[in-house]
Scaffold this active site. Structure first.
Site, PDB file in Angstrom:
ATOM      1  N   ASP A   1     -18.922 -72.817 -28.872  1.00  0.00           N
ATOM      2  CA  ASP A   1     -17.608 -72.230 -28.656  1.00  0.00           C
ATOM      3  C   ASP A   1     -17.300 -71.136 -29.664  1.00  0.00           C
ATOM      4  OD1 ASP A   1     -17.306 -73.911 -30.888  1.00  0.00           O
ATOM      5  OD2 ASP A   1     -16.355 -75.487 -29.709  1.00  0.00           O
TER       6      ASP A   1
ATOM      7  N   HIS B   1     -11.815 -83.865 -27.998  1.00  0.00           N
ATOM      8  CA  HIS B   1     -12.551 -82.735 -27.434  1.00  0.00           C
ATOM      9  C   HIS B   1     -13.964 -82.657 -28.003  1.00  0.00           C
ATOM     10  CE1 HIS B   1     -10.797 -80.136 -30.888  1.00  0.00           C
ATOM     11  NE2 HIS B   1     -12.095 -80.182 -31.089  1.00  0.00           N
TER      12      HIS B   1
ATOM     13  N   GLU C   1     -10.714 -79.570 -24.098  1.00  0.00           N
ATOM     14  CA  GLU C   1      -9.520 -80.315 -24.455  1.00  0.00           C
ATOM     15  C   GLU C   1      -9.167 -81.344 -23.378  1.00  0.00           C
ATOM     16  OE1 GLU C   1      -8.418 -80.222 -27.309  1.00  0.00           O
ATOM     17  OE2 GLU C   1      -8.172 -78.216 -28.151  1.00  0.00           O
TER      18      GLU C   1
END
Length: 645
Positions: free
Chosen positions: A97, A170, A175
């Site tokens: 990410d 998460h 999420e």
């Protein structure tokens, strides 16, 4: 050769006892004493995979994580590259990410993080590094995410995925609400996730609201998954993930569907699992005194009864029939436990002179003790044990407070600017060692993520120092007994600190040698979100262990306090110091002298309350727990655990 984790996984459930112990758990997990030991094992598995793929003349495709959890893994991989010849030339990496929007140069970017901790120190080919790009135009993001997925597929898929876990459950930035079939995409970050990141960004307002993340399905397609979690802050979500039902509300629970996933935990992260929290509910126990205390306190809280009201039926109905059979009757168990807890309570934290101390937590002699109170930050002393601090002084002990770090990073720019402007107006630049005009100019023109200048850091440290002087003067301590160590590991100008060094240990060791204390109080609250408490505590442990051969250490007891983040559980408390209403107010006012930390707590972790409110609520809650168990009712209680170093 299989890694240690895999070998453990193969044998984990072979014995009936082990199966019974873990019967509530739906994901394979391995628990280690500490994160360093665990990280080495994880790094060894990654290294074995890299070498195995190299022998097959194949690429090794790694999915990598950021955050605090994998840092020691990366450190060990770098060490193996430098000292053992581990090559990364056949490695292709895909990071999970990245914040959006986020430039690569920003020191909060995951691009920066990965190069700082790993890529800059190994021989990986730059073209083999894949990290989501936080600068992609919003209208191009959908295609970019599709391409990221295709790049993983074209590389042969992820051979190994390293994960951490957030308090929301998460993985990556998937999420709550993320679907099991989700792919790489842009996502809005949960408020809790942004709160947890706020201290890294100097406030939640600076934390990006969105991020690009690999999807749940992308992660689940990995051939091997290892999720790491360290510390008390992760204990609740680890229990929900490992023992709870699969739910999109806790996306990490989707890992229960993976055939080759292992959670690697330290003891604190695993502490809420049933086999550790309430082991009597999963099988027979070896009933140590500590476990008896834990179980009986739990039984009181579960049945809403005081200790002396528990019956044989209560024990039998709650998994403690073997304990009851061992002890003979609920009456005997109850009386013994009542006495154990009663003996922890004392209004004399330095020991009561001329008194039988056989059932007291502290020794009567010497009646006047030399005491060191170590405080990691310049306010932990009054936040965590302000009432006890005051009692020690009033009862005539030679108390020394030792502030281990300057605390400058916790002073806001606005606060520093205010002080600099006042100083300039009042005394002028020529009369001080700090060039206040340069401080004002710097703060007025400071760019995002710019490290404070030395002058600014000196001013912020001075603000914390003078607040500390004011607070302990109010409590009644002589200024000659105040010591600031300014341990070097802290002085980076950044939230990220340096590793502890021999110089840090030497400074702590020197102050102990100088004072030769009978009592040492130190912060055992390891839930501090930036780890300063843990580093400072380890420095105390190391220094005291090194000094142990010296004769004065034979009479030195170490007491650990908590309070800023978590409190000791009742069964863990060895000394409970009651506070009167007047002492509660004295403690509150002492905390409020730390004005730079009031109203706007920069590093509050997952608790938005001001520190004086946290401390007061926790002290009153501890007193209520004692009251509920059938002991005396007090306004508040500060709690301590004795540690044998």
């Amino acid at each position: 050769m299989k890694s240690d984790l895999r070998r453990k996984k193969d044998i984990s459930y072979k014995s009936a006892g082990k199966f019974e112990e873990t019967r509530f758990e739906k994901i394979h997990n391995e628990i280690f004493k500490n994160s360093t030991e665990a990280s080495v094992i994880v790094a060894q598995e990654i290294a074995e995979l890299i070498k195995s793929k190299e022998k097959q003349n194949k690429s090794c495709v790694l999915g990598l994580a950021t955050g605090s959890s994998p840092i020691k893994v990366y450190e060990e991989l770098v060490r193996m590259y430098r000292e053992e010849g581990l090559s990364f030339s056949n490695v292709v990496t895909f990071n999970l990410d990245e914040y959006y929007p986020m430039t690569k140069e920003n020191n909060q970017s995951y691009h920066y993080f990965m190069h700082q901790h790993l890529f800059n120190h190994i021989d990986i080919k730059p073209e083999n590094i894949n990290i989501p790009d936080g600068t992609i135009a919003i209208e191009e993001l959908n295609q970019y995410c599709i391409d990221y997925e295709m790049n993983i597929k074209n590389a042969g898929g992820l051979d190994f995925q390293l994960l951490g876990i957030g308090r929301t459950g998460h993985v990556g930035f998937n999420e709550p609400g993320s679907h099991i079939n989700s792919g790489t995409r842009i996502i809005t970050l949960d408020h809790i996730t942004r709160v947890d990141a706020s201290s890294d960004f100097n406030g939640i307002d600076n934390v990006p609201k969105r991020a690009i993340t690999m999807g749940v399905s992308t992660i689940l397609r990995s051939k091997r998954i290892v999720l790491m979690a360290w510390g008390q802050n992760k204990a609740d979500i680890i229990k929900r993930t490992i023992q709870g039902d699969i739910s999109s509300e806790v996306p990490a629970t989707f890992l229960q569907n993976h055939a080759n996933a292992t959670f690697v935990l330290d003891q604190l992260a695993a502490s809420e699992l049933t086999r550790f929290k309430t082991p009597w509910l999963v099988g027979e126990c070896i009933w140590t005194q500590e476990l008896k205390s834990k179980a009986i306190v739990w039984l009181c809280q579960s049945t809403n009864q005081s200790i002396l009201k528990l019956t044989d039926r209560d024990y039998n109905n709650n998994g403690m029939s073997d304990l009851l059979a061992l002890e003979g009757s609920a009456y005997d168990l109850n009386i013994n436990m009542f006495n154990v807890l009663q003996h922890t309570i004392t209004g004399w934290p330095g020991g009561k002179p001329n008194t039988d101390d056989s059932h007291r937590p502290e020794r009567a002699n010497p009646d006047k003790k030399r005491v060191i109170l170590f405080s990691p930050h310049p306010d932990d002393d009054v936040i965590s044990m302000g009432g006890t601090f005051s009692k020690l002084i009033k009862q005539g002990h030679d108390v020394h407070v030792v502030y281990q770090t300057s605390g400058n990073i916790a002073v806001t720019d606005d606060e520093a600017l205010k002080f600099a402007e006042v100083c300039t107006d009042f005394i002028g630049d020529a009369k001080t060692k700090i060039d206040f005009q340069s401080v004002i100019d710097f703060l007025n023109n400071k760019s995002e993520n710019q490290i404070d200048s030395l002058e600014v850091r000196k001013l912020k440290a001075l603000i914390r120092r003078r607040e500390s002087y004011a607070a302990v003067r109010y409590i009644g301590l002589n200024e000659s007994n105040i010591h600031f160590l300014d341990m070097p590991f802290y002085e980076t100008g950044l939230i990220k600190k340096n590793p502890i060094h021999a110089d840090d240990i030497a400074i702590v060791k020197a102050i102990i040698e100088k004072i030769k204390p009978h009592q040492v109080f130190a912060a055992g609250d390891l839930a501090d979100p930036h780890g300063t408490h843990e580093v400072c505590l380890n420095a105390v442990f190391t220094a005291m262990a090194a000094l142990k051969p010296q004769s004065f250490m034979n009479d030195c007891w170490l007491w650990l306090y908590r309070g800023a983040w978590h409190e000791w559980e009742i069964h863990e408390i060895d000394m409970a110091v009651p506070l009167s209403p007047e002492e509660v107010m004295l403690k509150r006012h002492a905390i409020l002298y730390h004005q730079s930390q009031k109203d706007r707590v920069m590093f509050q972790g997952n608790d938005s309350r001001e520190f004086w409110v946290r401390a007061e609520d926790r002290n009153k809650h501890t007193a209520k727990l004692y009251d509920d168990l059938g002991l005396a009712e007090y306004e508040a209680i500060e709690a301590f655990k004795r540690f044998d170093y």
